[in-house]
Write a protein that holds these residues in place. Structure first.
Motif, PDB file in Angstrom:
ATOM      1  N   ARG A 116       0.662  -1.265   0.099  1.00 56.15           N
ATOM      2  CA  ARG A 116      -0.145  -0.136   0.017  1.00 56.15           C
ATOM      3  C   ARG A 116       0.777   1.109   0.131  1.00 56.15           C
ATOM      4  NH1 ARG A 116      -2.106   0.972   6.130  1.00 56.15           N
ATOM      5  NH2 ARG A 116       0.151   0.488   7.083  1.00 56.15           N
ATOM      6  N   MET A 117       0.221   2.265  -0.597  1.00 53.12           N
ATOM      7  CA  MET A 117       0.979   3.422  -0.561  1.00 53.12           C
ATOM      8  C   MET A 117       0.469   4.777  -0.179  1.00 53.12           C
ATOM      9  SD  MET A 117       2.321   2.934  -4.694  1.00 53.12           S
ATOM     10  CE  MET A 117       3.747   4.001  -4.718  1.00 53.12           C
ATOM     11  N   SER A 118       1.089   5.650   0.570  1.00 50.55           N
ATOM     12  CA  SER A 118       0.298   6.605   1.199  1.00 50.55           C
ATOM     13  C   SER A 118       0.415   7.890   0.225  1.00 50.55           C
ATOM     14  CB  SER A 118       1.157   7.308   2.459  1.00 50.55           C
ATOM     15  OG  SER A 118       2.460   7.620   2.218  1.00 50.55           O
ATOM     16  N   LYS A 119      -0.686   8.656   0.477  1.00 55.20           N
ATOM     17  CA  LYS A 119      -0.861  10.009  -0.298  1.00 55.20           C
ATOM     18  C   LYS A 119      -1.707  11.079   0.865  1.00 55.20           C
ATOM     19  CE  LYS A 119      -0.258   8.723  -4.351  1.00 55.20           C
ATOM     20  NZ  LYS A 119       0.782   9.520  -5.255  1.00 55.20           N
ATOM     21  N   ASP A 120      -0.965  11.983   0.515  1.00 54.33           N
ATOM     22  CA  ASP A 120      -1.450  13.121   1.654  1.00 54.33           C
ATOM     23  C   ASP A 120      -2.935  13.639   0.876  1.00 54.33           C
ATOM     24  OD1 ASP A 120      -1.814  16.240   2.100  1.00 54.33           O
ATOM     25  OD2 ASP A 120      -0.361  15.453   3.685  1.00 54.33           O
ATOM     26  N   ILE A 121      -3.865  13.500   1.970  1.00 52.89           N
ATOM     27  CA  ILE A 121      -5.275  13.949   1.459  1.00 52.89           C
ATOM     28  C   ILE A 121      -5.658  15.047   2.566  1.00 52.89           C
ATOM     29  CG2 ILE A 121      -7.652  13.299   1.190  1.00 52.89           C
ATOM     30  CD1 ILE A 121      -5.844  12.162  -0.834  1.00 52.89           C
ATOM     31  N   ASN A 122      -5.602  16.255   2.150  1.00 54.42           N
ATOM     32  CA  ASN A 122      -6.154  17.200   3.109  1.00 54.42           C
ATOM     33  C   ASN A 122      -5.248  17.401   4.632  1.00 54.42           C
ATOM     34  OD1 ASN A 122      -8.064  17.732   1.409  1.00 54.42           O
ATOM     35  ND2 ASN A 122      -9.865  17.159   2.757  1.00 54.42           N
ATOM     36  N   GLY A 123      -3.796  16.929   4.350  1.00 53.46           N
ATOM     37  CA  GLY A 123      -2.939  17.207   5.557  1.00 53.46           C
ATOM     38  C   GLY A 123      -2.877  15.718   6.395  1.00 53.46           C
ATOM     39  N   GLN A 124      -3.572  14.736   5.761  1.00 56.80           N
ATOM     40  CA  GLN A 124      -3.704  13.647   6.515  1.00 56.80           C
ATOM     41  C   GLN A 124      -2.957  12.451   5.636  1.00 56.80           C
ATOM     42  OE1 GLN A 124      -4.744  12.437   9.710  1.00 56.80           O
ATOM     43  NE2 GLN A 124      -4.324  10.373   9.101  1.00 56.80           N
ATOM     44  N   LYS A 125      -2.243  11.654   6.179  1.00 56.17           N
ATOM     45  CA  LYS A 125      -2.073  10.566   5.354  1.00 56.17           C
ATOM     46  C   LYS A 125      -2.891   9.406   5.364  1.00 56.17           C
ATOM     47  CE  LYS A 125       2.224   8.767   6.823  1.00 56.17           C
ATOM     48  NZ  LYS A 125       3.124   7.983   7.304  1.00 56.17           N
ATOM     49  N   VAL A 126      -3.376   9.144   3.897  1.00 56.83           N
ATOM     50  CA  VAL A 126      -4.280   8.089   3.728  1.00 56.83           C
ATOM     51  C   VAL A 126      -3.588   6.895   3.074  1.00 56.83           C
ATOM     52  CG1 VAL A 126      -6.397   7.745   2.822  1.00 56.83           C
ATOM     53  CG2 VAL A 126      -5.913   9.848   3.839  1.00 56.83           C
ATOM     54  N   TYR A 127      -3.760   5.725   3.278  1.00 60.09           N
ATOM     55  CA  TYR A 127      -3.079   4.676   2.539  1.00 60.09           C
ATOM     56  C   TYR A 127      -4.210   4.170   1.468  1.00 60.09           C
ATOM     57  CZ  TYR A 127       0.607   4.494   5.933  1.00 60.09           C
ATOM     58  OH  TYR A 127       1.791   4.841   6.749  1.00 60.09           O
ATOM     59  N   PHE A 128      -3.584   3.921   0.143  1.00 55.68           N
ATOM     60  CA  PHE A 128      -4.190   3.444  -0.949  1.00 55.68           C
ATOM     61  C   PHE A 128      -3.572   2.237  -1.463  1.00 55.68           C
ATOM     62  CE2 PHE A 128      -5.431   7.892  -0.969  1.00 55.68           C
ATOM     63  CZ  PHE A 128      -6.743   7.954  -1.362  1.00 55.68           C
ATOM     64  N   THR A 129      -4.261   1.389  -2.104  1.00 56.38           N
ATOM     65  CA  THR A 129      -3.701   0.206  -2.792  1.00 56.38           C
ATOM     66  C   THR A 129      -2.948   0.573  -3.790  1.00 56.38           C
ATOM     67  OG1 THR A 129      -4.268  -1.921  -3.815  1.00 56.38           O
ATOM     68  CG2 THR A 129      -5.723   0.040  -4.538  1.00 56.38           C
ATOM     69  N   SER A 130      -1.911  -0.065  -4.173  1.00 52.35           N
ATOM     70  CA  SER A 130      -0.904   0.310  -5.072  1.00 52.35           C
ATOM     71  C   SER A 130      -1.652   0.278  -6.487  1.00 52.35           C
ATOM     72  CB  SER A 130       0.248  -0.584  -5.266  1.00 52.35           C
ATOM     73  OG  SER A 130      -0.185  -2.011  -5.604  1.00 52.35           O
ATOM     74  N   PRO A 131      -1.118   1.079  -7.629  1.00 48.44           N
ATOM     75  CA  PRO A 131      -1.721   1.003  -8.778  1.00 48.44           C
ATOM     76  C   PRO A 131      -1.630  -0.497  -9.536  1.00 48.44           C
ATOM     77  CG  PRO A 131       0.280   2.335  -9.012  1.00 48.44           C
ATOM     78  CD  PRO A 131       0.062   1.851  -7.392  1.00 48.44           C
ATOM     79  N   GLU A 132      -0.800  -1.367  -9.372  1.00 43.65           N
ATOM     80  CA  GLU A 132      -0.745  -2.633  -9.630  1.00 43.65           C
ATOM     81  C   GLU A 132      -1.519  -3.355  -9.327  1.00 43.65           C
ATOM     82  OE1 GLU A 132       3.393  -0.799  -9.879  1.00 43.65           O
ATOM     83  OE2 GLU A 132       2.144  -1.359  -8.264  1.00 43.65           O
ATOM     84  N   ASP A 133      -1.666  -3.368  -7.710  1.00 45.77           N
ATOM     85  CA  ASP A 133      -3.008  -4.126  -7.076  1.00 45.77           C
ATOM     86  C   ASP A 133      -4.287  -3.733  -7.515  1.00 45.77           C
ATOM     87  OD1 ASP A 133      -0.964  -6.052  -5.916  1.00 45.77           O
ATOM     88  OD2 ASP A 133      -0.442  -4.319  -4.121  1.00 45.77           O
ATOM     89  N   LEU A 134      -4.446  -2.609  -7.751  1.00 43.21           N
ATOM     90  CA  LEU A 134      -5.560  -1.955  -8.154  1.00 43.21           C
ATOM     91  C   LEU A 134      -5.973  -2.627  -9.490  1.00 43.21           C
ATOM     92  CD1 LEU A 134      -8.297  -0.018  -7.767  1.00 43.21           C
ATOM     93  CD2 LEU A 134      -6.841   1.690  -8.808  1.00 43.21           C
TER      94      LEU A 134
END
Length: 190
Positions: A116-134
């Motif tokens: 999983r990979m983190s992205k900053d959303i409105n100042g919060q670290k949010v974990y997303f599935t990787s693009p490959e796993d998506l």
């Protein structure tokens, strides 16, 4: 109830809950497509979460704290854990639905959570599935439903994130998941 809402707001609230409760999760589905592919409408937030029965009460309590009119069922949560299924929470203020898919004890789900990979959303670290796993999970959903929405999402991710993808990983798992023929068909259209 508000007629429209920015799904990022509830997403950040959910991420904060997972962080506070020390629960491993990742966002998948339409919001992940927005991160790794082209923006598109999504009516809900899909998450995959590692949890067991000891997590039910504390997660339900935290979700209820988001607003007095939110809906969550502990019985549905326990049933999802028993059956490797899903349960949902509906935010009472916005009507936004959050689906919680229980991470299964399989090599693929373990791999997805590890990558999983983190992205900053409105100042919060949010974990997303990787693009490959998506892409891989969309291939599996396509095999079940034959919906073109899943292949369109795959094409979107390939178009936007294609050069950055770990194609070796993607193709290896596509074979393991018996989704390699569909993946090849989609790749050959590019």
């Amino acid at each position: 109830m508000k007629e429209t809402t920015d799904p990022r707001n509830i997403l950040v609230d959910i991420a904060k809950i997972f962080e506070r409760l020390n629960m491993k999760y990742m966002v998948t589905g339409g919001l992940a497509v927005v991160v790794w592919g082209r923006p598109r409408y999504t009516a809900d937030i899909d998450t995959v979460v590692e949890m067991d029965s000891k997590d039910v009460d504390k997660l339900a309590k935290a979700l209820r704290e988001l607003g007095e009119h939110g809906y969550i069922s502990e019985d549905a949560m326990r049933d999802a854990i028993r059956n490797d299924g899903e349960f949902n929470f509906v935010d009472g203020e916005t009507g936004m639905k959050v689906d919680f898919w229980i991470a299964r004890n399989t090599p693929f789900d373990k791999s997805r959570l590890a990558r999983r990979m983190s992205k900053d959303i409105n100042g919060q670290k949010v974990y997303f599935t990787s693009p490959e796993d998506l892409i891989l999970i969309k291939l599996l959903w396509h095999a079940k439903s034959h919906s073109t929405r899943h292949t369109e999402d795959i094409e979107s991710v390939l178009d936007i994130s294609g050069e950055k993808l770990d194609m070796e990983y993607l193709k290896k798992w596509a074979v393991k998941l018996s989704a390699d023929k569909t993946l090849e068909e989609i790749l050959n259209k590019k």
